[in-house]
Scaffold this active site. Structure first.
Site, PDB file in Angstrom:
ATOM      1  N   SER A 145     -13.422   1.550   8.394  1.00  0.00           N
ATOM      2  CA  SER A 145     -14.182   2.007   7.224  1.00  0.00           C
ATOM      3  C   SER A 145     -15.495   2.623   7.705  1.00  0.00           C
ATOM      4  CB  SER A 145     -14.472   0.791   6.339  1.00  0.00           C
ATOM      5  OG  SER A 145     -15.482   1.052   5.400  1.00  0.00           O
ATOM      6  N   TYR A 158     -17.113  -7.566   3.990  1.00  0.00           N
ATOM      7  CA  TYR A 158     -16.302  -6.365   4.230  1.00  0.00           C
ATOM      8  C   TYR A 158     -16.803  -5.643   5.483  1.00  0.00           C
ATOM      9  CZ  TYR A 158     -13.814  -1.991   3.092  1.00  0.00           C
ATOM     10  OH  TYR A 158     -12.997  -0.887   3.121  1.00  0.00           O
TER      11      TYR A 158
HETATM   12  P1  NDP Z   1      -5.663   0.059  -2.301  1.00  0.00           P
HETATM   13  O1  NDP Z   1      -6.223  -1.024  -3.152  1.00  0.00           O
HETATM   14  O2  NDP Z   1      -4.919   1.171  -2.923  1.00  0.00           O
HETATM   15  O3  NDP Z   1      -4.748  -0.568  -1.164  1.00  0.00           O
HETATM   16  C1  NDP Z   1      -4.907  -1.866  -0.666  1.00  0.00           C
HETATM   17  C2  NDP Z   1      -3.571  -2.312  -0.138  1.00  0.00           C
HETATM   18  O4  NDP Z   1      -3.709  -3.576   0.512  1.00  0.00           O
HETATM   19  C3  NDP Z   1      -2.541  -2.486  -1.244  1.00  0.00           C
HETATM   20  O5  NDP Z   1      -1.353  -1.872  -0.828  1.00  0.00           O
HETATM   21  C4  NDP Z   1      -2.365  -3.998  -1.345  1.00  0.00           C
HETATM   22  O6  NDP Z   1      -1.041  -4.313  -1.713  1.00  0.00           O
HETATM   23  C5  NDP Z   1      -2.652  -4.416   0.096  1.00  0.00           C
HETATM   24  N1  NDP Z   1      -3.076  -5.810   0.242  1.00  0.00           N
HETATM   25  C6  NDP Z   1      -4.245  -6.388  -0.170  1.00  0.00           C
HETATM   26  N2  NDP Z   1      -4.250  -7.692   0.121  1.00  0.00           N
HETATM   27  C7  NDP Z   1      -3.065  -7.959   0.736  1.00  0.00           C
HETATM   28  C8  NDP Z   1      -2.462  -9.126   1.278  1.00  0.00           C
HETATM   29  N3  NDP Z   1      -3.090 -10.317   1.248  1.00  0.00           N
HETATM   30  N4  NDP Z   1      -1.251  -9.020   1.839  1.00  0.00           N
HETATM   31  C9  NDP Z   1      -0.595  -7.839   1.865  1.00  0.00           C
HETATM   32  N5  NDP Z   1      -1.111  -6.686   1.377  1.00  0.00           N
HETATM   33  C10 NDP Z   1      -2.329  -6.752   0.807  1.00  0.00           C
HETATM   34  O7  NDP Z   1      -6.927   0.599  -1.506  1.00  0.00           O
HETATM   35  P2  NDP Z   1      -7.123   1.633  -0.313  1.00  0.00           P
HETATM   36  O8  NDP Z   1      -5.950   2.465  -0.089  1.00  0.00           O
HETATM   37  O9  NDP Z   1      -8.423   2.248  -0.562  1.00  0.00           O
HETATM   38  O10 NDP Z   1      -7.303   0.621   0.918  1.00  0.00           O
HETATM   39  C11 NDP Z   1      -6.487   0.661   2.072  1.00  0.00           C
HETATM   40  C12 NDP Z   1      -7.336   0.338   3.287  1.00  0.00           C
HETATM   41  O11 NDP Z   1      -8.317   1.370   3.431  1.00  0.00           O
HETATM   42  C13 NDP Z   1      -8.113  -0.972   3.180  1.00  0.00           C
HETATM   43  O12 NDP Z   1      -8.106  -1.620   4.435  1.00  0.00           O
HETATM   44  C14 NDP Z   1      -9.527  -0.511   2.844  1.00  0.00           C
HETATM   45  O13 NDP Z   1     -10.489  -1.426   3.264  1.00  0.00           O
HETATM   46  C15 NDP Z   1      -9.583   0.784   3.631  1.00  0.00           C
HETATM   47  N6  NDP Z   1     -10.618   1.709   3.235  1.00  0.00           N
HETATM   48  C16 NDP Z   1     -10.622   2.323   2.002  1.00  0.00           C
HETATM   49  C17 NDP Z   1     -11.616   3.227   1.689  1.00  0.00           C
HETATM   50  C18 NDP Z   1     -11.656   3.969   0.412  1.00  0.00           C
HETATM   51  O14 NDP Z   1     -12.628   4.712   0.181  1.00  0.00           O
HETATM   52  N7  NDP Z   1     -10.670   3.841  -0.445  1.00  0.00           N
HETATM   53  C19 NDP Z   1     -12.696   3.536   2.637  1.00  0.00           C
HETATM   54  C20 NDP Z   1     -12.597   2.841   3.862  1.00  0.00           C
HETATM   55  C21 NDP Z   1     -11.595   1.977   4.149  1.00  0.00           C
HETATM   56  P3  NDP Z   1      -0.691  -5.493  -2.791  1.00  0.00           P
HETATM   57  O15 NDP Z   1      -1.517  -5.228  -4.009  1.00  0.00           O
HETATM   58  O16 NDP Z   1       0.776  -5.381  -3.027  1.00  0.00           O
HETATM   59  O17 NDP Z   1      -1.017  -6.761  -2.095  1.00  0.00           O
END
Ligand code: NDP
Length: 255
Positions: A145, A158
């Site tokens: 991130s 985070y």
């Molecule tokens: P989303 O909320 O769309 O995606 C998050 C994903 O993580 C979902 O698919 C969710 O699936 C999964 N997830 C969360 N907790 C668990 C768990 N305990 N076990 C399995 N799966 C889990 O957000 P983003 O696409 O934005 O996030 C994806 C990654 O990108 C993250 O690591 C986030 O920190 C990172 N990120 C995002 C940014 C942004 O601006 N959007 C910027 C920087 C980094 P489910 O609900 O089925 O559990």
């Protein structure tokens, strides 16, 4: 010359692959020929994401996983290997955020964020290592991130998790380079996903600040991650390891 961006015959697990950035990367890997295993907690979202990839001609299956549980991470890898015969690529992308000032977090909330964003990547990487070692090759891509670089008043656990993820990437890259396993991180800027849609509700003025500060003058979208995932998953990056690549429209280099 190897086909630098051809992932035919490769199997990729994408944690958090059922939405947002993970789905963007999974779609890119499938378009390059990989068989993608979508892994998240929510079965309906998992099935829908796999169907979305199949609808455009990609190969995809899905598994339920809770990356907070070590046993679930291990089961995910062994089930994927059993189902598809191999695992070549692991994307540690599942992540959450809880936004508060540092003094207001409970220890349980701190642990939940660290467990989901950082410890999970350690457990999944450890689980996949024997597969990669057996094959003499492997690729791990960790989703960091901007908080791997910068601080933010509302993101103490985070930022700790994402900073730690980059250092874990470097340490594993050193340890496993001789096994022909490359470990790299991507650092997304501000991307329009479910995670940041909530952030725009929680943090007043965030939307405007992101547009103002990002040289590209737009939020990123999940499709922006397809190309970097293919690059880091394929032969094109075979001598690249331990890096953390910003994918941020210039956000991190703006003076
Ligand atoms: P989303 O909320 O769309 O995606 C998050 C994903 O993580 C979902 O698919 C969710 O699936 C999964 N997830 C969360 N907790 C668990 C768990 N305990 N076990 C399995 N799966 C889990 O957000 P983003 O696409 O934005 O996030 C994806 C990654 O990108 C993250 O690591 C986030 O920190 C990172 N990120 C995002 C940014 C942004 O601006 N959007 C910027 C920087 C980094 P489910 O609900 O089925 O559990």
């Amino acid at each position: 010359m190897k086909h630098l961006f051809d992932l035919s015959g490769k199997v990729a697990i994408v944690t958090g692959g059922n939405s947002g950035i993970g789905l963007g990367m999974a779609t890119g890997l499938a378009a390059a020929g990989a068989t993608v295993v979508i892994a998240g907690r929510n079965s309906e979202k998992n099935a829908a994401a796999a169907a979305q990839i199949q609808d455009v001609g990609g190969q995809a299956s899905w598994l339920d996983v809770d990356v907070q549980q070590e046993a679930s991470c291990q089961a995910m890898v062994s089930r994927a290997a059993h189902r598809h015969g191999r695992v070549d690529i692991l994307l540690n992308n599942a992540g959450i955020n809880i936004r508060k000032p540092p003094q207001d977090y409970t220890l349980a909330e701190w642990n939940q964020v660290l467990q989901t964003n950082l410890t999970s990547a350690f457990c999944c990487s450890q689980a996949v290592y024997p597969e990669f070692k057996k094959q003499g090759a492997g690729k791990i891509i960790n989703t960091g991130s901007m908080m791997s670089i910068f601080g933010a008043s509302f993101a103490t656990p985070y930022a700790a998790s994402k900073g730690g993820l980059v250092q874990m990437t470097r340490a594993m890259a050193c340890a496993w380079a001789a096994d022909n396993i490359q470990v790299n991180a991507i650092l997304p800027g501000w991307i329009d996903t479910a995670l940041t849609r909530q952030a725009r509700i929680d943090v007043p003025g965030l939307h405007e600040r992101v547009l103002d500060r990002t040289p590209a003058k737009r939020w990123g979208v999940p499709d922006d991650f397809a190309g970097v995932a293919v690059f880091l998953a394929g032969a094109a990056s075979d001598f690249l390891t331990g890096t953390a690549i910003p994918v941020d429209g210039g956000y991190s280099v703006q003076g």
